[in-house]
Design a protein around this motif. Structure first.
Motif, PDB file in Angstrom:
ATOM      1  N   UNK A  11     -31.284 -34.321 -26.134  1.00 53.80           N
ATOM      2  CA  UNK A  11     -30.159 -33.494 -26.581  1.00 53.80           C
ATOM      3  C   UNK A  11     -29.077 -33.532 -25.509  1.00 53.80           C
ATOM      4  N   UNK A  13     -26.049 -32.254 -24.788  1.00 58.92           N
ATOM      5  CA  UNK A  13     -25.480 -31.114 -24.059  1.00 58.92           C
ATOM      6  C   UNK A  13     -26.428 -30.561 -22.999  1.00 58.92           C
ATOM      7  N   UNK A  14     -27.735 -30.513 -23.335  1.00 57.31           N
ATOM      8  CA  UNK A  14     -28.683 -29.978 -22.361  1.00 57.31           C
ATOM      9  C   UNK A  14     -28.817 -30.925 -21.172  1.00 57.31           C
ATOM     10  N   UNK A  16     -26.618 -33.003 -20.096  1.00 55.95           N
ATOM     11  CA  UNK A  16     -25.363 -32.949 -19.353  1.00 55.95           C
ATOM     12  C   UNK A  16     -25.298 -31.672 -18.507  1.00 55.95           C
ATOM     13  N   UNK A  17     -25.712 -30.552 -19.103  1.00 53.64           N
ATOM     14  CA  UNK A  17     -25.713 -29.288 -18.377  1.00 53.64           C
ATOM     15  C   UNK A  17     -26.637 -29.341 -17.167  1.00 53.64           C
ATOM     16  N   UNK A  18     -27.821 -29.938 -17.367  1.00 53.98           N
ATOM     17  CA  UNK A  18     -28.773 -30.059 -16.258  1.00 53.98           C
ATOM     18  C   UNK A  18     -28.194 -30.950 -15.163  1.00 53.98           C
ATOM     19  N   UNK A  20     -25.020 -31.549 -14.463  1.00 50.36           N
ATOM     20  CA  UNK A  20     -23.951 -30.832 -13.770  1.00 50.36           C
ATOM     21  C   UNK A  20     -24.515 -29.920 -12.682  1.00 50.36           C
ATOM     22  N   UNK A  21     -25.497 -29.097 -13.086  1.00 50.53           N
ATOM     23  CA  UNK A  21     -26.030 -28.094 -12.169  1.00 50.53           C
ATOM     24  C   UNK A  21     -26.842 -28.710 -11.041  1.00 50.53           C
ATOM     25  N   UNK A  24     -24.594 -30.420  -8.636  1.00 51.19           N
ATOM     26  CA  UNK A  24     -23.932 -29.383  -7.843  1.00 51.19           C
ATOM     27  C   UNK A  24     -24.850 -28.886  -6.727  1.00 51.19           C
TER      28      UNK A  24
ATOM     29  N   UNK B 157     -32.666 -25.067 -29.389  1.00 50.24           N
ATOM     30  CA  UNK B 157     -32.007 -26.204 -28.734  1.00 50.24           C
ATOM     31  C   UNK B 157     -30.506 -25.974 -28.530  1.00 50.24           C
ATOM     32  N   UNK B 160     -29.896 -23.130 -26.084  1.00 50.50           N
ATOM     33  CA  UNK B 160     -30.069 -23.517 -24.685  1.00 50.50           C
ATOM     34  C   UNK B 160     -28.807 -24.184 -24.154  1.00 50.50           C
ATOM     35  N   UNK B 161     -28.206 -25.039 -24.991  1.00 50.91           N
ATOM     36  CA  UNK B 161     -26.971 -25.711 -24.593  1.00 50.91           C
ATOM     37  C   UNK B 161     -25.871 -24.706 -24.309  1.00 50.91           C
ATOM     38  N   UNK B 164     -26.656 -22.691 -21.135  1.00 52.75           N
ATOM     39  CA  UNK B 164     -26.542 -23.544 -19.952  1.00 52.75           C
ATOM     40  C   UNK B 164     -25.089 -23.684 -19.515  1.00 52.75           C
ATOM     41  N   UNK B 165     -24.224 -24.028 -20.477  1.00 50.88           N
ATOM     42  CA  UNK B 165     -22.823 -24.254 -20.110  1.00 50.88           C
ATOM     43  C   UNK B 165     -22.092 -22.957 -19.819  1.00 50.88           C
ATOM     44  N   UNK B 168     -23.114 -22.012 -16.376  1.00 51.04           N
ATOM     45  CA  UNK B 168     -22.517 -22.943 -15.408  1.00 51.04           C
ATOM     46  C   UNK B 168     -21.052 -22.586 -15.163  1.00 51.04           C
ATOM     47  N   UNK B 173     -19.183 -23.520 -11.310  1.00 52.75           N
ATOM     48  CA  UNK B 173     -19.717 -24.777 -10.795  1.00 52.75           C
ATOM     49  C   UNK B 173     -18.932 -25.984 -11.286  1.00 52.75           C
ATOM     50  N   UNK B 186     -18.293 -28.255 -25.574  1.00 52.62           N
ATOM     51  CA  UNK B 186     -19.735 -28.345 -25.826  1.00 52.62           C
ATOM     52  C   UNK B 186     -20.258 -27.031 -26.389  1.00 52.62           C
ATOM     53  N   UNK B 190     -22.013 -26.638 -29.960  1.00 55.50           N
ATOM     54  CA  UNK B 190     -23.378 -26.131 -30.087  1.00 55.50           C
ATOM     55  C   UNK B 190     -23.411 -24.889 -30.962  1.00 55.50           C
ATOM     56  N   UNK B 239     -22.417 -38.928 -26.467  1.00 55.18           N
ATOM     57  CA  UNK B 239     -23.616 -39.780 -26.471  1.00 55.18           C
ATOM     58  C   UNK B 239     -23.359 -41.210 -26.886  1.00 55.18           C
TER      59      UNK B 239
END
Lengths: 101, 320
Positions: A11, A13-14, A16-18, A20-21, A24, B157, B160-161, B164-165, B168, B173, B186, B190, B239
């Motif tokens: 997935x 977005x997940x 990508x988010x991981x 990024x963090x 960082x 799913x 979570x996206x 997460x963002x 962040x 960040x 994003x 989502x 993607x």
């Protein structure tokens, strides 16, 4: 030396988010979006940690892990979605990443 | 048939006489008979009002008589021998109470087997029904559990996206304006996915109660396919995937645009979710003599012949 993490997550977005963090926080992050690519990346990058999704296209997370463990790979592995079934070789699920294998 | 008289005055084959039952009906008749020797002409039934059975004396001596009974409530004579006794001028019918109960039209005591078989069959049927009901309830609750587990998995799913963002961004960040914008995009994408999933669940729940009514109206197929393309545009960019829609023939068709869009989004979403990079998903609206066919195809990995992928997904979707 920069610690390296392979994120196997389909997935975007997940993943990508991981990335990024973790970037960082100073890690070297490699993303793989399918099971087979995850295998290739872990074999070639020799990461310190692998973050593994369980439902993956091509080859599911458990299969990836089993294959790697059978090859003798000992890097830590976190499952980033569900609590993993016991005795599958996971160090821990994402909610309680405490031990190494 | 002549019955043997026994020394004690009863007849061979008789068990327990219930003379008191018949005597009342019997006595007036006997008084009309002289000497008790010529009763053979007595062919009228006794026609007892208070019993199901009427008797006709066919032949009799002082010591014996041949009688037949007829079920007055039913049909003709049933030739059958009743146990009788002669006592002076009085005949005593020794029809046994239990035998009376057992006598069936035709003269044979009914076999207990049909009743036993019926009872047994009923018991088996009741047990089978109970078992089947229990099995169904179990299967249903398992299906519900699986459904809840896989729905939760699906909903989690995109959630979570989003989390997460959002976190962040809150942690500052992402410094570049471009990056912040992409993060917000994003989150929006989502959220849209999440809302479509919730809509799916609601539709399924509604369908469980009643057939969904289609809102059919003239619809532009081009617009429909473009709206699906747009829904997946952010995912395609991040993607490296592609979703393209083409219409061959007239642009307008009479369909339910909401239902069609939901179906297309589900199919494309499923294709993309399992797609490797550089996968192309095509949607085609094809006119033929029966109407319009919407075809969704991808050039990604297929499903193995035995449908193993579905099993794996269900298994991993269940709570561990």
């Amino acid at each position: 030396m920069m610690r390296r993490i392979v994120v196997v997550e389909d997935h975007a977005p997940i993943a990508e988010g991981l990335r990024l963090n973790l970037t960082h926080d100073g890690y070297d992050v490699v993303i793989a979006s399918t099971g087979p690519r995850g295998l290739t990346e872990v074999r070639s990058q020799r990461p310190d940690l692998m973050i593994l999704d369980l439902t993956l296209p091509g080859m599911d997370g458990l299969e990836v892990l089993r294959t790697l463990r059978a090859e003798g790979t000992t890097c830590r592995c976190w499952s980033c979605r569900h609590a993993a079934p016991r005795s599958t070789g996971f160090a821990a699920s994402a909610s309680a990443p405490t031990t190494t294998s | 048939v002549i019955l043997d008289s026994l020394p004690d005055g009863r007849w061979r084959g008789a068990e327990v006489p219930v003379s008191e039952l018949r005597e009342r009906l019997w006595r007036p008749r006997m008084q009309a008979v002289d000497g008790g020797t010529r009763w053979a002409a007595s062919d009228q039934p006794f026609a007892p009002e208070d019993t199901l059975v009427a008797y006709t004396i066919h032949w009799a001596t002082r010591n014996a008589a041949l009688v037949s009974y007829a079920d007055t409530a039913r049909t003709p004579y049933r030739q059958s021998l009743l146990l009788t006794n002669l006592d002076g001028l009085r005949f005593t019918v020794t029809l046994l109470r239990p035998m009376e109960r057992l006598l069936a039209p035709g003269g044979m005591p009914p076999s207990p087997w049909p009743r036993l078989v019926m009872l047994g069959a009923t018991a088996v049927a009741v047990i089978a029904l109970a078992g089947w009901t229990a099995w169904r309830a179990l299967a249903l609750s398992r299906a519900r559990e699986l459904f809840a587990a896989s729905v939760t998995h699906e909903l989690r799913t995109p959630l979570t996206g989003i989390t997460l963002f959002a976190e962040t961004l809150l942690l500052d960040r992402i410094s570049s304006p471009d990056g912040r914008r992409r993060a917000l995009q994003t989150i929006a994408g989502e959220a849209q996915r999440l809302s479509a999933l919730v809509e799916n669940v609601l539709t399924m729940a509604r369908r469980g109660q009643a057939e969904e009514r289609l809102q059919v109206r003239p619809t532009s197929l081009g617009d429909l396919l473009r709206s699906v393309e747009d829904a997946f545009a952010p995912m395609c960019v991040t993607r490296g995937l592609a979703v393209r829609g083409t219409v061959s023939g007239p642009d307008t068709a009479t369909i339910d645009p909401e239902a069609a869009r939901r179906i297309l989004v589900n199919l494309v979403d499923n294709a993309l979710r399992h797609a490797a990079e550089a996968t192309h998903v095509t949607m085609e609206a094809i006119h033929d003599d029966r109407g319009v066919t919407l075809v969704v195809a991808d050039d990604g990995i297929g499903i193995s012949a035995r449908g193993a992928r579905f099993e794996v997904m269900l298994a991993t979707g269940a709570p561990a």
